[in-house]
Design a protein around this motif. Structure first.
Motif, PDB file in Angstrom:
ATOM      1  N   ASP A 233       0.830  -1.208   0.000  1.00 12.64           N
ATOM      2  CA  ASP A 233       0.000   0.000   0.000  1.00 12.64           C
ATOM      3  C   ASP A 233       0.861   1.254   0.000  1.00 12.64           C
ATOM      4  O   ASP A 233       0.542   2.248  -0.671  1.00 12.64           O
ATOM      5  N   ASN A 234       1.978   1.210   0.773  1.00 20.23           N
ATOM      6  CA  ASN A 234       2.877   2.370   0.807  1.00 20.23           C
ATOM      7  C   ASN A 234       3.518   2.621  -0.547  1.00 20.23           C
ATOM      8  O   ASN A 234       3.681   3.776  -0.971  1.00 20.23           O
ATOM      9  N   GLU A 235       3.897   1.532  -1.220  1.00 19.15           N
ATOM     10  CA  GLU A 235       4.480   1.684  -2.555  1.00 19.15           C
ATOM     11  C   GLU A 235       3.458   2.274  -3.523  1.00 19.15           C
ATOM     12  O   GLU A 235       3.795   3.155  -4.327  1.00 19.15           O
ATOM     13  N   THR A 236       2.218   1.778  -3.414  1.00 15.04           N
ATOM     14  CA  THR A 236       1.157   2.334  -4.266  1.00 15.04           C
ATOM     15  C   THR A 236       0.921   3.800  -3.949  1.00 15.04           C
ATOM     16  O   THR A 236       0.795   4.639  -4.853  1.00 15.04           O
ATOM     17  N   LEU A 237       0.887   4.105  -2.629  1.00 12.49           N
ATOM     18  CA  LEU A 237       0.674   5.491  -2.218  1.00 12.49           C
ATOM     19  C   LEU A 237       1.828   6.368  -2.662  1.00 12.49           C
ATOM     20  O   LEU A 237       1.618   7.502  -3.120  1.00 12.49           O
ATOM     21  N   PHE A 238       3.065   5.838  -2.558  1.00 13.49           N
ATOM     22  CA  PHE A 238       4.235   6.612  -2.999  1.00 13.49           C
ATOM     23  C   PHE A 238       4.157   6.896  -4.494  1.00 13.49           C
ATOM     24  O   PHE A 238       4.438   8.012  -4.944  1.00 13.49           O
ATOM     25  N   THR A 239       3.770   5.858  -5.256  1.00 15.29           N
ATOM     26  CA  THR A 239       3.647   6.039  -6.706  1.00 15.29           C
ATOM     27  C   THR A 239       2.582   7.078  -7.030  1.00 15.29           C
ATOM     28  O   THR A 239       2.791   7.962  -7.877  1.00 15.29           O
ATOM     29  N   GLU A 240       1.415   6.969  -6.340  1.00 20.16           N
ATOM     30  CA  GLU A 240       0.350   7.942  -6.583  1.00 20.16           C
ATOM     31  C   GLU A 240       0.789   9.345  -6.172  1.00 20.16           C
ATOM     32  O   GLU A 240       0.503  10.326  -6.885  1.00 20.16           O
ATOM     33  N   THR A 241       1.485   9.430  -5.015  1.00 18.32           N
ATOM     34  CA  THR A 241       1.959  10.742  -4.562  1.00 18.32           C
ATOM     35  C   THR A 241       2.962  11.328  -5.541  1.00 18.32           C
ATOM     36  O   THR A 241       2.923  12.525  -5.854  1.00 18.32           O
ATOM     37  N   GLN A 242       3.879  10.461  -6.025  1.00 15.97           N
ATOM     38  CA  GLN A 242       4.874  10.930  -6.985  1.00 15.97           C
ATOM     39  C   GLN A 242       4.206  11.394  -8.267  1.00 15.97           C
ATOM     40  O   GLN A 242       4.597  12.411  -8.864  1.00 15.97           O
ATOM     41  N   THR A 243       3.162  10.631  -8.676  1.00 14.83           N
ATOM     42  CA  THR A 243       2.421  11.023  -9.881  1.00 14.83           C
ATOM     43  C   THR A 243       1.745  12.374  -9.683  1.00 14.83           C
ATOM     44  O   THR A 243       1.773  13.240 -10.572  1.00 14.83           O
ATOM     45  N   LEU A 244       1.147  12.547  -8.489  1.00 17.19           N
ATOM     46  CA  LEU A 244       0.494  13.829  -8.193  1.00 17.19           C
ATOM     47  C   LEU A 244       1.517  14.965  -8.163  1.00 17.19           C
ATOM     48  O   LEU A 244       1.240  16.072  -8.649  1.00 17.19           O
ATOM     49  N   LYS A 245       2.706  14.681  -7.575  1.00 20.01           N
ATOM     50  CA  LYS A 245       3.750  15.707  -7.542  1.00 20.01           C
ATOM     51  C   LYS A 245       4.187  16.073  -8.956  1.00 20.01           C
ATOM     52  O   LYS A 245       4.392  17.255  -9.264  1.00 20.01           O
ATOM     53  N   ASP A 246       4.329  15.035  -9.800  1.00 18.49           N
ATOM     54  CA  ASP A 246       4.734  15.296 -11.181  1.00 18.49           C
ATOM     55  C   ASP A 246       3.669  16.140 -11.881  1.00 18.49           C
ATOM     56  O   ASP A 246       4.000  17.098 -12.604  1.00 18.49           O
ATOM     57  N   ARG A 247       2.403  15.779 -11.651  1.00 22.55           N
ATOM     58  CA  ARG A 247       1.323  16.562 -12.257  1.00 22.55           C
ATOM     59  C   ARG A 247       1.314  17.989 -11.731  1.00 22.55           C
ATOM     60  O   ARG A 247       1.113  18.942 -12.486  1.00 22.55           O
ATOM     61  N   GLN A 248       1.549  18.095 -10.405  1.00 21.64           N
ATOM     62  CA  GLN A 248       1.570  19.425  -9.799  1.00 21.64           C
ATOM     63  C   GLN A 248       2.716  20.252 -10.357  1.00 21.64           C
ATOM     64  O   GLN A 248       2.554  21.448 -10.621  1.00 21.64           O
ATOM     65  N   ASN A 249       3.878  19.589 -10.519  1.00 21.17           N
ATOM     66  CA  ASN A 249       5.027  20.311 -11.076  1.00 21.17           C
ATOM     67  C   ASN A 249       4.751  20.754 -12.500  1.00 21.17           C
ATOM     68  O   ASN A 249       5.084  21.882 -12.889  1.00 21.17           O
ATOM     69  N   ARG A 250       4.138  19.844 -13.286  1.00 16.95           N
ATOM     70  CA  ARG A 250       3.808  20.211 -14.664  1.00 16.95           C
ATOM     71  C   ARG A 250       2.784  21.339 -14.692  1.00 16.95           C
ATOM     72  O   ARG A 250       2.878  22.273 -15.500  1.00 16.95           O
TER      73      ARG A 250
END
Length: 315
Positions: free
Chosen positions: A142-159
């Motif tokens: 779950d943490n890995e999934t959450l990390f991936t989702e968080t990283q994806t959100l960060k990437d989207r936020q950065n973009r």
């Protein structure tokens, strides 16, 4: 004859008695040997049982030490994930208590009942250990999934941030371009002088006699600009003498204004409602003293930017 047979019988009886005694002793020795053999076997079996119990005890201790190490591993993994582990600490404390009891058993005193009791407890600990391992594995997933989702959100936020920055920069550039494009321009700037008898004189060469000048008249048109908003504009005029200083008089409407970040003196100003019709604007300035001979400059400003400039000469 009978007297001669009596000693012989006595000798025979003695031999029989000795043989019987020998046989009794032999039987007793046989019985003792058998009993010793049985006791040796019993002792050997007892020693074997004690060794077996000691082996079971050592195996049980090792099993509990392994359980303790596994629960400590789980505790460290949960701590690494920033999670509470009170239940694991309680299990580790319980295992330590069991280890203390196991190590207190004397040689051969670890009974079958004790073996069953501690083995049952160990089995329960192993079952709880497996369940907790499954929970930790799921938490890691779950943490890995959450990390991936968080990283994806960060990437989207950065973009998105980059996009917003680009849009803001584009808007700023556009605003600057619009601001520049919306600046007014003065066209058809003409200079005339008025003498003390209120007679006006103009010259295409913009050359006039200084002693005849009482007032300076500046006329111009605000050129068409479809970008500039139709609103009230403050038009500022600066009349510069030959030495470069601006004529200004507070009593006649002079003062200071900000032009491109710098403070400057102005000679006169007026408010005009820009209507994009090439409307005419006029300034008439009376110095109230003699004008200096030489080249004079007229500068026109709106919104702090120069919109026009011309010069004339007084002889």
């Amino acid at each position: 004859m009978e007297q001669e047979q009596a000693p012989e019988r006595r000798n025979n009886n003695r031999v029989l008695l000795i043989v019987a005694l020998f046989l009794v002793l032999l039987g007793i020795n046989g019985i003792l040997f058998y009993m010793n053999q049985q006791k040796a076997k019993q002792n050997e079996q007892l020693t074997t049982d004690i060794k077996a119990k000691d082996v079971k005890l050592e195996e049980q201790i090792k099993q509990y030490e392994t359980l303790k190490g596994d629960f400590e591993r789980q505790s460290q993994e949960l701590q690494g994930m920033g999670l509470a582990n009170d239940s694991l600490e309680a299990k580790i404390a319980s295992i330590n208590a069991d280890l203390l009891k196991l190590r207190s058993f004397r040689a051969g005193s670890f009974s079958i009942a004790d073996q069953k009791r501690f083995q049952q407890r160990a089995s329960n600990f192993e079952r709880q250990l497996r369940q907790k391992d499954e929970e930790i594995a799921q938490l890691k997933k779950d943490n890995e999934t959450l990390f991936t989702e968080t990283q994806t959100l960060k990437d989207r936020q950065n973009r998105l941030s980059d996009t917003l920055t680009t849009v803001a920069r584009s808007n700023q550039e556009l605003s600057e371009k619009v601001a520049i494009a919306s600046r007014l321009q003065a066209e058809n700037i003409r200079i005339a002088v008025i003498n003390r008898r209120n007679k006006e004189d103009d010259d295409d060469d913009n050359e006039f006699r200084a002693r005849k000048v009482d007032k300076v008249k500046v006329t111009f048109n605000l050129s068409r600009n479809d970008v500039a908003p139709k609103e009230t504009k403050q038009i500022v005029m600066r009349l510069l003498e030959p030495d470069g200083s601006a004529l200004y008089n507070l009593s006649t409407g002079g003062g200071t204004f900000i032009s491109e970040g710098n403070e400057a003196f102005y000679t006169a100003k007026q408010e005009v409602v820009f209507d994009n019709t090439r409307q005419p604007v006029q300034f008439v300035y009376a110095k109230g003293a003699e004008y200096k001979p030489g080249a004079h400059t007229v500068e026109l400003y709106a919104d702090g930017y120069m919109i026009g400039k011309t010069s004339f000469t007084l002889k």
